[in-house]
Design a protein around this motif. Structure first.
Motif, PDB file in Angstrom:
ATOM      1  N   PRO A  58       0.802  -1.233   0.000  1.00 30.19           N
ATOM      2  CA  PRO A  58       0.000   0.000   0.000  1.00 30.19           C
ATOM      3  C   PRO A  58       0.832   1.279   0.000  1.00 30.19           C
ATOM      4  O   PRO A  58       0.501   2.232  -0.679  1.00 30.19           O
ATOM      5  CB  PRO A  58      -0.841  -0.100   1.267  1.00 30.19           C
ATOM      6  N   GLU A  59       1.918   1.314   0.733  1.00 30.30           N
ATOM      7  CA  GLU A  59       2.724   2.527   0.784  1.00 30.30           C
ATOM      8  C   GLU A  59       3.466   2.796  -0.523  1.00 30.30           C
ATOM      9  O   GLU A  59       3.989   3.859  -0.746  1.00 30.30           O
ATOM     10  CB  GLU A  59       3.728   2.498   1.948  1.00 30.30           C
ATOM     11  N   ARG A  60       3.496   1.838  -1.422  1.00 33.06           N
ATOM     12  CA  ARG A  60       4.187   1.992  -2.701  1.00 33.06           C
ATOM     13  C   ARG A  60       3.225   2.278  -3.857  1.00 33.06           C
ATOM     14  O   ARG A  60       3.656   2.502  -4.963  1.00 33.06           O
ATOM     15  CB  ARG A  60       4.981   0.721  -3.036  1.00 33.06           C
ATOM     16  N   LYS A  61       1.935   2.217  -3.609  1.00 35.67           N
ATOM     17  CA  LYS A  61       0.971   2.469  -4.682  1.00 35.67           C
ATOM     18  C   LYS A  61       1.017   3.933  -5.097  1.00 35.67           C
ATOM     19  O   LYS A  61       1.376   4.802  -4.320  1.00 35.67           O
ATOM     20  CB  LYS A  61      -0.440   2.089  -4.247  1.00 35.67           C
ATOM     21  N   LEU A  62       0.636   4.188  -6.324  1.00 39.98           N
ATOM     22  CA  LEU A  62       0.630   5.542  -6.850  1.00 39.98           C
ATOM     23  C   LEU A  62      -0.482   6.364  -6.213  1.00 39.98           C
ATOM     24  O   LEU A  62      -1.576   5.856  -5.965  1.00 39.98           O
ATOM     25  CB  LEU A  62       0.407   5.516  -8.365  1.00 39.98           C
ATOM     26  N   SER A  63      -0.203   7.628  -5.993  1.00 40.32           N
ATOM     27  CA  SER A  63      -1.249   8.527  -5.522  1.00 40.32           C
ATOM     28  C   SER A  63      -2.253   8.719  -6.663  1.00 40.32           C
ATOM     29  O   SER A  63      -1.938   8.475  -7.833  1.00 40.32           O
ATOM     30  CB  SER A  63      -0.660   9.876  -5.120  1.00 40.32           C
ATOM     31  N   ASP A  64      -3.445   9.170  -6.324  1.00 39.06           N
ATOM     32  CA  ASP A  64      -4.458   9.411  -7.354  1.00 39.06           C
ATOM     33  C   ASP A  64      -3.959  10.423  -8.382  1.00 39.06           C
ATOM     34  O   ASP A  64      -4.165  10.263  -9.581  1.00 39.06           O
ATOM     35  CB  ASP A  64      -5.769   9.890  -6.734  1.00 39.06           C
TER      36      ASP A  64
END
Length: 81
Positions: A58-64
């Motif tokens: 989760p901490e590596r997912k792209l921001s919106d």
């Protein structure tokens, strides 16, 4: 059943993967992808990219915002050819 060109298929990959195409469009999309090696390869690559992004912690997912900018760049590049 609608017959798609390669360009039309590329435009609809995300809608196809999201299940947003109606039955005739989906059938036409699948028929084209089944007979066009280039489009089938693009579809597989897109699926693999989506899978890889889902597997990120989760901490590596792209921001919106980042995701939106990347999708805009992807669409713009596709239209340029």
């Amino acid at each position: 059943m609608k017959r798609f060109t390669c360009d039309e298929l590329v435009e609809l990959i995300t809608a196809y993967l999201d299940g947003a195409l109606d039955r005739p469009e989906r059938a036409g999309f699948e028929a084209h992808a089944a007979t066009c090696a280039d489009c089938a390869r693009q579809l597989d690559q897109f699926r693999e990219t989506v899978r890889a992004l889902r597997e990120l912690p989760p901490e590596r997912k792209l921001s919106d915002g980042t995701r939106d900018r990347l999708m805009s760049a992807f669409r713009a590049r596709r239209h340029r050819g």
